[in-house]
Write an enzyme that holds these catalytic residues in place. Structure first.
Site, PDB file in Angstrom:
ATOM      1  N   HIS A  97       0.796  -1.230   0.000  1.00  0.00           N
ATOM      2  CA  HIS A  97       0.000   0.000   0.000  1.00  0.00           C
ATOM      3  C   HIS A  97       0.826   1.276   0.000  1.00  0.00           C
ATOM      4  O   HIS A  97       0.252   2.358   0.014  1.00  0.00           O
ATOM      5  CB  HIS A  97      -0.929   0.041   1.216  1.00  0.00           C
ATOM      6  CG  HIS A  97      -2.138  -0.822   1.073  1.00  0.00           C
ATOM      7  ND1 HIS A  97      -3.307  -0.370   0.516  1.00  0.00           N
ATOM      8  CD2 HIS A  97      -2.356  -2.109   1.403  1.00  0.00           C
ATOM      9  CE1 HIS A  97      -4.198  -1.350   0.522  1.00  0.00           C
ATOM     10  NE2 HIS A  97      -3.645  -2.415   1.049  1.00  0.00           N
ATOM     11  N   LYS A 101      -9.333  14.115   3.108  1.00  0.00           N
ATOM     12  CA  LYS A 101      -8.511  12.918   3.220  1.00  0.00           C
ATOM     13  C   LYS A 101      -7.613  13.114   4.428  1.00  0.00           C
ATOM     14  O   LYS A 101      -7.582  14.214   4.994  1.00  0.00           O
ATOM     15  CB  LYS A 101      -7.672  12.714   1.964  1.00  0.00           C
ATOM     16  CG  LYS A 101      -6.958  14.007   1.497  1.00  0.00           C
ATOM     17  CD  LYS A 101      -6.139  13.806   0.241  1.00  0.00           C
ATOM     18  CE  LYS A 101      -6.971  13.705  -1.008  1.00  0.00           C
ATOM     19  NZ  LYS A 101      -6.800  12.469  -1.739  1.00  0.00           N
ATOM     20  N   ARG A 102      -6.903  12.074   4.848  1.00  0.00           N
ATOM     21  CA  ARG A 102      -5.964  12.264   5.950  1.00  0.00           C
ATOM     22  C   ARG A 102      -4.988  13.395   5.621  1.00  0.00           C
ATOM     23  O   ARG A 102      -4.650  13.610   4.449  1.00  0.00           O
ATOM     24  CB  ARG A 102      -5.169  10.969   6.196  1.00  0.00           C
ATOM     25  CG  ARG A 102      -5.961   9.917   6.943  1.00  0.00           C
ATOM     26  CD  ARG A 102      -6.388  10.390   8.298  1.00  0.00           C
ATOM     27  NE  ARG A 102      -5.286  10.383   9.235  1.00  0.00           N
ATOM     28  CZ  ARG A 102      -5.106   9.481  10.192  1.00  0.00           C
ATOM     29  NH1 ARG A 102      -5.998   8.525  10.363  1.00  0.00           N
ATOM     30  NH2 ARG A 102      -4.069   9.541  10.992  1.00  0.00           N
ATOM     31  N   LYS A 108       0.241  14.607   0.548  1.00  0.00           N
ATOM     32  CA  LYS A 108      -1.058  14.886  -0.083  1.00  0.00           C
ATOM     33  C   LYS A 108      -1.216  16.371  -0.417  1.00  0.00           C
ATOM     34  O   LYS A 108      -2.114  16.759  -1.149  1.00  0.00           O
ATOM     35  CB  LYS A 108      -2.187  14.402   0.824  1.00  0.00           C
ATOM     36  CG  LYS A 108      -2.221  12.869   0.985  1.00  0.00           C
ATOM     37  CD  LYS A 108      -3.349  12.441   1.915  1.00  0.00           C
ATOM     38  CE  LYS A 108      -3.406  10.949   2.176  1.00  0.00           C
ATOM     39  NZ  LYS A 108      -4.215  10.212   1.174  1.00  0.00           N
ATOM     40  N   THR A 157      -8.652   6.318  -3.028  1.00  0.00           N
ATOM     41  CA  THR A 157      -9.998   5.830  -3.325  1.00  0.00           C
ATOM     42  C   THR A 157     -10.987   6.979  -3.207  1.00  0.00           C
ATOM     43  O   THR A 157     -12.060   6.929  -3.807  1.00  0.00           O
ATOM     44  CB  THR A 157     -10.413   4.692  -2.359  1.00  0.00           C
ATOM     45  OG1 THR A 157     -10.137   5.102  -1.020  1.00  0.00           O
ATOM     46  CG2 THR A 157      -9.661   3.419  -2.679  1.00  0.00           C
ATOM     47  N   LYS A 197     -14.558   8.050  -5.335  1.00  0.00           N
ATOM     48  CA  LYS A 197     -15.857   8.375  -4.731  1.00  0.00           C
ATOM     49  C   LYS A 197     -16.361   9.730  -5.209  1.00  0.00           C
ATOM     50  O   LYS A 197     -17.550   9.899  -5.476  1.00  0.00           O
ATOM     51  CB  LYS A 197     -15.744   8.363  -3.210  1.00  0.00           C
ATOM     52  CG  LYS A 197     -15.317   7.029  -2.619  1.00  0.00           C
ATOM     53  CD  LYS A 197     -15.102   7.171  -1.109  1.00  0.00           C
ATOM     54  CE  LYS A 197     -14.011   6.298  -0.583  1.00  0.00           C
ATOM     55  NZ  LYS A 197     -13.552   6.728   0.748  1.00  0.00           N
TER      56      LYS A 197
HETATM   57  C1  LIG Z   1     -12.241   7.033   1.114  1.00  0.00           C
HETATM   58  C2  LIG Z   1     -11.831   7.504   2.432  1.00  0.00           C
HETATM   59  C3  LIG Z   1     -10.491   7.811   2.682  1.00  0.00           C
HETATM   60  C4  LIG Z   1      -9.420   7.705   1.619  1.00  0.00           C
HETATM   61  O1  LIG Z   1      -9.307   8.944   0.948  1.00  0.00           O
HETATM   62  P1  LIG Z   1      -8.080   9.227  -0.045  1.00  0.00           P
HETATM   63  O2  LIG Z   1      -8.472  10.508  -0.700  1.00  0.00           O
HETATM   64  O3  LIG Z   1      -8.027   8.096  -1.003  1.00  0.00           O
HETATM   65  O4  LIG Z   1      -6.871   9.353   0.792  1.00  0.00           O
HETATM   66  C5  LIG Z   1     -10.140   8.250   3.937  1.00  0.00           C
HETATM   67  N1  LIG Z   1     -11.053   8.389   4.915  1.00  0.00           N
HETATM   68  C6  LIG Z   1     -12.362   8.126   4.715  1.00  0.00           C
HETATM   69  C7  LIG Z   1     -13.327   8.317   5.835  1.00  0.00           C
HETATM   70  C8  LIG Z   1     -12.792   7.666   3.478  1.00  0.00           C
HETATM   71  O5  LIG Z   1     -14.093   7.366   3.285  1.00  0.00           O
END
Ligand SMILES: *Cc1c(COP(=O)(O)O)cnc(C)c1O
Length: 837
Positions: free
Chosen positions: A373, A565-566, A571, A673, A677
């Site tokens: 990952h 995101k985190r 990032k 991911t 979304k």
């Molecule tokens: C999808 C998701 C992530 C991952 O987000 P990335 O933009 O891919 O880093 C992190 N936290 C939550 C709550 C998510 O639903």
């Protein structure tokens, strides 16, 4: 396919109150559960009582499928996938289960007739936050898709008593609050007190002679604790398949150490039980600078040992001799956190089941597969040999032996190349010797995969190049996906209904490629208007929720520009902040010709020990405080930080976004991911050629994606030839003025030092090349603004994003794993019951 016995033990569908899917059955079971489980009646029930009754009513229906699935898997000896993950970021269960049962509409009607509001009941659910972010959420999407694709599977993990912390924002800073998610009970899990395994720690190893006179090794642990199973059924979308998520809770072997008790040491005896329970107490936030926490290694071994023992028990109970273990089970390692399972299976086969090394290794190696990952070197797990020696002495012996045999193979293949041997060893030599978990996972697995095409390529050519030279066929790619049930149907019912109405069917929910049919309507002005109305309504919902939770007022007419995101430097949330500051300065100088009204929305947690990430959160809130209180700019821009980004909140955010920020430095994000979304909900992406962005852009069309920035190759080249961020700072007056404005103290009540660690780091080190991509990013944002002004064009691009995003369903990812990696077949449980439609 059920045995005669199961016909009696499993309630039949139809009008049975506890399993029937009609409105009347739902109502009756709801009232029964409210009365018999919660001990309440309608008039005195609290919102939480109502939620619990709704959850039990739904669970009653899941259990029927689950017991049937278990019986079929057991009697048919189906090959089973065991997914090992230290994290599952599940999100609320109730809504997805109603959708997957096909009774969301019926439940709405039933609620209405009972005088209840289903939306309010759904809001009551507290999500199990048993994961940090993307990796844990992937595991949750995969569990749902495994059931939807009807593949027999068990997910194994840890039942953390405290999941990921809840984030509050105080004075602009992140404050962590403990997540006591089990406080009010968890209606979705079923405790299994009879499924318990002993797990040892510490002690010593010794040789002994067995009854046949053979010399063998054994481990005498100093401490033994128990793991107890808690099961949660995960139902597939309109299938009768429900797979099992089995999470382990740590407890003392017996609640009283009688010897200590008899000598009067009552508190000493209780202490041991507290110590044992600590092991599954809390989820570790990732991205902590020093991760070498002993408790974390204990957690990893704990859940891996329970899980492997459970598989062996299942195998001996159903199939028979362990020689066929690798035919019955395939184990997927979600990153290296469960990599110790390789060693634990070896130990059990050798020490407990007296197998030869060759046979044990053959079985082990054929059982495991590993998903990588991350390429970030600081995120690759290693554990000090001395810690291993103290905690898991037998496992260290086995690792040495695995390593000895493996390195002999390397030496034979690459004569005289000792540098290579050093690089590939499971043990890193140095001032402190350390076990390399990634190398262990690669050596112990028959398949290794990355999570997006670009990432898998870099895994093969950079991270594990030596291993790919040795075993080229071992390396694969499976691009991540997300489940459309949660992130479209549940999160965005308006969009889902529009799609279903437009396509004339809802088959797209289980076959996401069918979204292509939307392309036929892309030029239809009426459809475009409906599309915009759906987005507008989602934005209004978010505005209302934001106002309630943060007091920030956003304008739904403005462009919703979202990065959620985190928080991590790679990032590059600070890149987006620089754009915010640029817009602010432009408006103050009266240069608004290139702008559109924007809401800059941020969300995400920072690891509690990650100083720079927390400073980025403070900076966003500080910039927001100034901008949101400056009436001169408020017609143009606002800044909002959405606190506590978790699955539940993410479901409010994805549908409301116009623009999805995927701006990591190329080569750093394995897949992402969140990018999928957003796209599924009609947001356009501004992004770099990183992770799955590359494939999303290919899929939706380059003309429907805002691309900017260096490629991974260019970034690497620049790093090699010497990156000098201060040159960008000196040579770009706008960049300089944006950074200088932060340092001026404007956003920190005159404190010119507060953000220095961040700005100094950008100017002098900038490890993730924010400054090198700044100009390209701003230019690209101008294109975004220009495009947004043409509403029709934007709408078409948005429709194309949804219509062409089908590949990124986790169903597709699971089918690829099943076919290319696991070699497992779907196992149909029962004809699908059509309801709701
Ligand atoms: C999808 C998701 C992530 C991952 O987000 P990335 O933009 O891919 O880093 C992190 N936290 C939550 C709550 C998510 O639903």
């Amino acid at each position: 396919m059920s045995t005669p016995n199961s016909q009696e033990s499993v309630p039949r569908t139809g009008e049975h109150t506890r399993t029937g899917l009609s409105k009347a059955a739902l109502k009756q079971d709801f009232l029964d559960n409210l009365f018999y489980i919660q001990g309440r009646f309608r008039e005195v029930a609290s919102p939480h009582d109502l939620y619990m009754a709704a959850a039990f009513t739904t669970r009653d229906r899941l259990l029927k499928h689950w017991v049937e699935s278990a019986q079929v898997f057991k009697t048919s000896h189906a090959r089973t996938v065991c997914y090992l993950s230290a994290e599952y970021l599940l999100g609320p269960h109730l809504a997805t289960n109603l959708v997957n049962l096909g009774i969301m509409e019926t439940a709405h009607e039933a609620s209405k007739e009972l005088g209840l509001d289903l939306e309010a009941i759904l809001e009551e659910e507290e999500e199990p936050g048993l994961g940090n972010g993307g990796l844990g959420r992937l595991a949750a999407c995969f569990m749902e898709s495994l059931s939807t694709c009807q593949i027999p599977a068990i997910g194994y993990g840890i039942r953390y008593e405290f999941g990921i912390f809840d984030q509050a924002i105080e004075d602009g800073w992140q404050v962590e609050k403990t997540d006591n998610w089990l406080r009010n009970g968890n209606p979705w899990e079923i405790p299994r007190p009879r499924i318990r395994f002993a797990v040892g720690y510490g002690g010593y190893t010794e040789s002994y002679r067995d009854e046949r006179g053979q010399t063998r090794r054994r481990w005498q642990p100093a401490l033994v604790i128990n793991g107890m199973a808690y099961d949660t059924p995960i139902l597939g979308y309109r299938t009768a398949n429900a797979n099992l998520l089995r999470l382990w809770k740590a407890e003392a072997t017996c609640s009283f150490d009688f010897q200590a008790f008899n000598t009067g040491d009552y508190y000493g005896a209780v202490h041991a039980s507290i110590q044992a329970e600590t092991i599954s107490k809390v989820l570790y936030p990732n991205d902590e600078p020093e991760a070498g926490k002993e408790l974390r290694l204990k957690q990893q071994y704990f859940f891996v040992s329970c899980s492997v023992q459970d598989m062996i028990r299942l195998h001996l109970n159903t199939v028979g001799p362990l020689e066929t273990f690798a035919e019955k089970f395939v184990i997927q390692l979600n990153d290296t956190h469960p990599a110790l399972a390789v060693v634990e299976l070896m130990r059990l086969l050798l020490d407990e089941h007296a197998m030869s090394w060759e046979q044990a290794w053959d079985i082990t190696h054929r059982t495991f597969c590993y998903t990588n990952h991350t390429l970030l070197p600081e995120a690759l797990e290693t554990w000090s040999v001395s810690l291993f020696e103290r905690l898991l002495p037998r496992h260290l012996e086995l690792i040495y032996e695995i390593n000895r045999r493996f390195l002999d193979e390397v030496r034979m293949r690459f004569l005289g190349d000792e540098a290579r041997v050093w690089r590939m060893s499971l043990i890193a030599e140095g001032s402190e010797r350390r076990v390399r978990m990634a190398n262990l996972a690669v050596v112990g697995s028959r398949a290794v995969n990355g999570v997006a095409k670009l990432h898998s390529k870099l895994v093969k050519t950079m991270l594990f190049k030596d291993f790919a030279d040795l075993w080229p066929d071992r390396f694969h790619n499976v691009t991540n996906g997300v489940t459309p049930r949660r992130f479209m149907v549940v999160a965005n019912p308006r969009l889902s209904k529009l799609i279903t109405r437009t396509c004339g069917h809802d088959h797209w929910i289980r076959d996401l490629e069918l979204l292509r049919e939307l392309e036929a309507h892309v030029d239809d002005a009426g459809f475009q208007a409906e599309w915009r109305a759906v987005k507008y309504a989602a934005k209004r919902d978010l505005v209302e929720w934001m106002q309630q939770t943060t007091d920030i007022r956003l304008d739904p007419e403005s462009l919703f520009d979202v990065q959620a995101k985190r928080f991590h430097e790679y990032k590059r949330q600070h890149l987006k902040v620089l754009h915010v500051i640029r817009c602010y300065q432009q408006i103050k100088q009266g240069q608004t010709q290139d702008l559109v009204p924007r809401a800059f929305i941020f969300g995400g947690k920072a690891a509690p020990g990650y100083f720079m990430a927390k400073l980025m959160i403070k900076l966003i809130n500080a910039v927001g405080a100034v901008i949101n209180n400056d009436p001169q700019v408020n017609g143009w821009i606002r800044v909002a930080f959405l606190p506590n980004f978790n699955v539940k909140n993410s479901q409010r955010l994805y549908p409301a976004a116009d623009l999805s920020e995927q701006i990591s430095l190329a080569g750093k994000e394995a897949s992402g991911t969140g990018n999928m979304k957003f796209s599924m909900n009609g947001a356009l992406t501004i992004g770099t050629l990183d992770g799955a962005n590359v494939e999303i852009r290919e899929a939706v069309g380059a003309e429907n994606f805002f691309l900017f920035g260096m490629t991974a190759e260019e970034a690497l080249q620049r790093q090699i030839t010497g990156y000098r961020p201060w040159e960008f700072y000196q040579n770009d007056p706008e960049l300089k003025s944006d950074i200088d404005l932060i340092n001026s103290g404007l956003f920190s009540h005159g404190d010119t030092q507060l953000f220095r660690p961040l700005t100094d780091n950008l100017i002098n080190h900038d490890p993730f090349m924010v400054l090198a991509d700044y100009r390209a990013y701003l230019d690209c944002q101008k294109t975004v603004s220009d495009t947004y002004k043409d509403r029709e064009r934007w709408t078409r691009m948005s429709i194309f994003n949804v219509a062409r995003i089908g590949r990124f369903s986790s169903d597709r990812a699971i089918r690829e794993y099943a076919e290319h990696i696991w070699k497992v077949e779907p196992r149909v449980i029962d004809p699908v019951t059509e309801v709701d439609s």
